[in-house]
Design a protein around this motif. Structure first.
Motif, PDB file in Angstrom:
ATOM      1  N   LEU A 194      34.882  48.402  36.276  1.00  0.00           N
ATOM      2  CA  LEU A 194      33.676  47.862  35.659  1.00  0.00           C
ATOM      3  C   LEU A 194      33.802  46.344  35.724  1.00  0.00           C
ATOM      4  O   LEU A 194      34.400  45.704  34.854  1.00  0.00           O
ATOM      5  CB  LEU A 194      33.549  48.354  34.220  1.00  0.00           C
ATOM      6  CG  LEU A 194      32.256  48.057  33.465  1.00  0.00           C
ATOM      7  CD1 LEU A 194      31.038  48.496  34.263  1.00  0.00           C
ATOM      8  CD2 LEU A 194      32.267  48.741  32.108  1.00  0.00           C
ATOM      9  N   GLY A 195      33.245  45.792  36.800  1.00  0.00           N
ATOM     10  CA  GLY A 195      33.514  44.410  37.164  1.00  0.00           C
ATOM     11  C   GLY A 195      33.323  43.380  36.072  1.00  0.00           C
ATOM     12  O   GLY A 195      34.166  42.499  35.877  1.00  0.00           O
ATOM     13  N   ALA A 196      32.233  43.453  35.338  1.00  0.00           N
ATOM     14  CA  ALA A 196      31.936  42.434  34.338  1.00  0.00           C
ATOM     15  C   ALA A 196      33.059  42.300  33.322  1.00  0.00           C
ATOM     16  O   ALA A 196      33.356  41.201  32.844  1.00  0.00           O
ATOM     17  CB  ALA A 196      30.628  42.767  33.626  1.00  0.00           C
ATOM     18  N   ILE A 197      33.682  43.405  32.971  1.00  0.00           N
ATOM     19  CA  ILE A 197      34.752  43.403  31.980  1.00  0.00           C
ATOM     20  C   ILE A 197      36.112  43.214  32.645  1.00  0.00           C
ATOM     21  O   ILE A 197      36.892  42.328  32.280  1.00  0.00           O
ATOM     22  CB  ILE A 197      34.754  44.727  31.181  1.00  0.00           C
ATOM     23  CG1 ILE A 197      33.371  45.003  30.577  1.00  0.00           C
ATOM     24  CG2 ILE A 197      35.847  44.706  30.118  1.00  0.00           C
ATOM     25  CD1 ILE A 197      32.861  43.944  29.633  1.00  0.00           C
ATOM     26  N   GLN A 198      36.381  44.027  33.632  1.00  0.00           N
ATOM     27  CA  GLN A 198      37.714  44.077  34.224  1.00  0.00           C
ATOM     28  C   GLN A 198      38.127  42.768  34.888  1.00  0.00           C
ATOM     29  O   GLN A 198      39.267  42.333  34.773  1.00  0.00           O
ATOM     30  CB  GLN A 198      37.773  45.218  35.243  1.00  0.00           C
ATOM     31  CG  GLN A 198      39.160  45.476  35.819  1.00  0.00           C
ATOM     32  CD  GLN A 198      39.202  46.792  36.566  1.00  0.00           C
ATOM     33  OE1 GLN A 198      38.509  47.738  36.197  1.00  0.00           O
ATOM     34  NE2 GLN A 198      40.010  46.854  37.595  1.00  0.00           N
ATOM     35  N   ASP A 199      37.205  42.120  35.590  1.00  0.00           N
ATOM     36  CA  ASP A 199      37.560  40.895  36.306  1.00  0.00           C
ATOM     37  C   ASP A 199      37.998  39.791  35.358  1.00  0.00           C
ATOM     38  O   ASP A 199      39.002  39.111  35.600  1.00  0.00           O
ATOM     39  CB  ASP A 199      36.382  40.412  37.156  1.00  0.00           C
ATOM     40  CG  ASP A 199      36.112  41.314  38.342  1.00  0.00           C
ATOM     41  OD1 ASP A 199      36.968  42.158  38.653  1.00  0.00           O
ATOM     42  OD2 ASP A 199      35.041  41.186  38.956  1.00  0.00           O
ATOM     43  N   LYS A 200      37.249  39.597  34.273  1.00  0.00           N
ATOM     44  CA  LYS A 200      37.598  38.537  33.331  1.00  0.00           C
ATOM     45  C   LYS A 200      38.959  38.792  32.689  1.00  0.00           C
ATOM     46  O   LYS A 200      39.733  37.861  32.440  1.00  0.00           O
ATOM     47  CB  LYS A 200      36.530  38.413  32.238  1.00  0.00           C
ATOM     48  CG  LYS A 200      35.154  37.999  32.724  1.00  0.00           C
ATOM     49  CD  LYS A 200      35.168  36.658  33.436  1.00  0.00           C
ATOM     50  CE  LYS A 200      33.749  36.229  33.810  1.00  0.00           C
ATOM     51  NZ  LYS A 200      33.727  35.032  34.670  1.00  0.00           N
ATOM     52  N   ILE A 201      39.256  40.061  32.425  1.00  0.00           N
ATOM     53  CA  ILE A 201      40.551  40.412  31.840  1.00  0.00           C
ATOM     54  C   ILE A 201      41.679  40.189  32.843  1.00  0.00           C
ATOM     55  O   ILE A 201      42.727  39.626  32.519  1.00  0.00           O
ATOM     56  CB  ILE A 201      40.541  41.872  31.344  1.00  0.00           C
ATOM     57  CG1 ILE A 201      39.632  41.993  30.114  1.00  0.00           C
ATOM     58  CG2 ILE A 201      41.959  42.350  31.015  1.00  0.00           C
ATOM     59  CD1 ILE A 201      39.494  43.401  29.582  1.00  0.00           C
ATOM     60  N   SER A 202      41.454  40.607  34.083  1.00  0.00           N
ATOM     61  CA  SER A 202      42.520  40.485  35.088  1.00  0.00           C
ATOM     62  C   SER A 202      42.841  39.033  35.401  1.00  0.00           C
ATOM     63  O   SER A 202      43.999  38.675  35.622  1.00  0.00           O
ATOM     64  CB  SER A 202      42.142  41.240  36.365  1.00  0.00           C
ATOM     65  OG  SER A 202      41.022  40.660  36.999  1.00  0.00           O
ATOM     66  N   TYR A 203      41.815  38.151  35.421  1.00  0.00           N
ATOM     67  CA  TYR A 203      42.087  36.734  35.676  1.00  0.00           C
ATOM     68  C   TYR A 203      43.035  36.170  34.629  1.00  0.00           C
ATOM     69  O   TYR A 203      43.916  35.365  34.932  1.00  0.00           O
ATOM     70  CB  TYR A 203      40.782  35.917  35.667  1.00  0.00           C
ATOM     71  CG  TYR A 203      39.831  36.241  36.792  1.00  0.00           C
ATOM     72  CD1 TYR A 203      40.306  36.598  38.057  1.00  0.00           C
ATOM     73  CD2 TYR A 203      38.449  36.203  36.590  1.00  0.00           C
ATOM     74  CE1 TYR A 203      39.433  36.908  39.080  1.00  0.00           C
ATOM     75  CE2 TYR A 203      37.571  36.508  37.617  1.00  0.00           C
ATOM     76  CZ  TYR A 203      38.061  36.863  38.859  1.00  0.00           C
ATOM     77  OH  TYR A 203      37.188  37.168  39.879  1.00  0.00           O
TER      78      TYR A 203
END
Length: 370
Positions: A230-239
């Motif tokens: 779920l890009g909107a959530i997952q990307d910010k967390i992974s960064y």
């Protein structure tokens, strides 16, 4: 290396938020075979030059499925060119194909071809019928959901990634729309916000609530061991977890991507693409053999951007995870310049990062998330 080919400016839909509705307003131009071949050759040259080990070719437009013969020709050309230059490419080099489609023209013959050639699909889908038809309409104004619905199971079977656009009209019930998409069997969703300059505090507050619900949903799936993207959530967390910059990991502008318009003009990424004569950020044209498109004034400006720290963002703790600072595409289409900062995007990113950090705090170890 990512090569984005605008095979056609024609489209059978008139989505309200389409960022090409002005830059491709005539909707008639199609990419010639000569430009198609030159584009692939340029991308292979660039892949070798940068010593990269993969080339991703994405077909889009307009609606690329309107030009299936061109897609088939491009696949053959790319495979043939790669074979002839195999010794120049990395030993672990891979060639991948993608198609970005609204899904309305898919049929059994097309699905069979895409499966045979292992072409991955990006499917535009905004949720169940009522939500999808808000913006994704046909030329006559009727909703397009009915043309996609019968083939949703087949899209799921291909492992398609869903591209969902969020407008102010989609905010209420957004998390339910995302849940509906996941319930169909899809496991990858990329959310993109339609930054139209008209988002109010009330709109963002509503979106914040939906993001919070989505973050909890994502955490629940992770806890259950489900590999849901779920890009909107997952990307910010992974960064944050991986200590990466969005510009280094989530953005491939120029250094790892080029977009080619139907007329052969080369751009640093997809959202810049247009065949208009007054286009900004044109690197060159694939048919101009005398000019190195990666060495001109525009190329140098893009290289400057990649090292640029926006003064407006100085001291901001989230700037390296923020699209307002990191993404040239979003900066360009919201401000008209890769160096601009949209207050609307800034407010959105602060809100989203805060929600993602709160979600991250609910988990105690990296292993519980990835």
């Amino acid at each position: 290396m990512n090569l984005l080919l605008s095979l056609t400016e024609r489209c059978n839909l008139r989505c309200s938020y389409c960022y090409y509705k002005e830059s491709q307003s005539d909707r008639v131009l199609e990419m010639s075979d000569e430009i198609l071949e030159a584009s692939i050759a340029l991308a292979i040259d660039r892949t070798i030059e940068l010593k990269q080990n993969l080339l991703n070719i994405t077909f889009f437009g307009g609606e690329p499925l309107l030009r299936m013969p061109a897609i088939k020709k491009a696949v053959k050309l790319a495979k043939s060119m790669v074979k002839s230059r195999r010794e120049e490419l990395a030993k672990d080099f891979t060639l991948n194909f993608f198609v970005n489609t609204n899904g309305t023209l898919a049929n059994d013959e097309i699905f069979a071809y895409l499966k045979k050639e292992k072409i991955k699909i990006y499917l535009s889908l905004d949720g169940p019928e009522r939500k999808h038809n808000i913006s994704r309409v046909k030329i006559d104004g009727r909703g397009s959901f009915g043309d996609i619905a019968p083939n949703i199971p087949k899209f799921v079977e291909t492992g398609a990634m869903v591209l969902t656009v969020v407008t102010r009209k989609h905010v209420r019930g957004l998390s339910r729309s995302v849940k509906w998409i996941l319930d169909q069997g899809f496991n990858s969703i990329a959310l993109g916000v339609d930054f139209d300059g008209q988002w109010t505090e009330s709109d963002l507050a509503g979106l914040s609530l939906e993001y919070q619900k989505m973050a909890l949903m994502w955490l629940k799936f992770r806890k259950q061991g489900k590999d849901i993207y779920l890009g909107a959530i997952q990307d910010k967390i992974s960064y944050r977890l991986l200590g990466e910059r969005q510009r280094d990991n989530g953005c491939s502008i120029f250094k790892g991507a080029i977009g080619v318009a139907a007329n052969g003009n080369v751009f640093p990424c997809s959202r810049f693409i247009t065949s208009k004569k007054d286009a900004k950020y044109v690197l060159g044209n694939v048919l101009d053999k005398k000019k190195n498109v990666f060495a001109g004034a525009v190329a140098k400006d893009i290289c400057r951007f990649l090292k640029y720290e926006k003064p407006e963002c100085k001291g901001c703790s989230i700037r390296y995870r923020c699209s307002a600072h990191e993404c040239g595409c979003i900066s360009y289409y919201t401000t008209g310049s890769i160096y601009g900062v949209s207050p609307e995007v800034c407010a959105h990113e602060r809100m989203l990062v805060s929600i993602c950090d709160e979600a991250l705090a609910k988990r105690q170890s990296l292993g519980e998330l990835f």
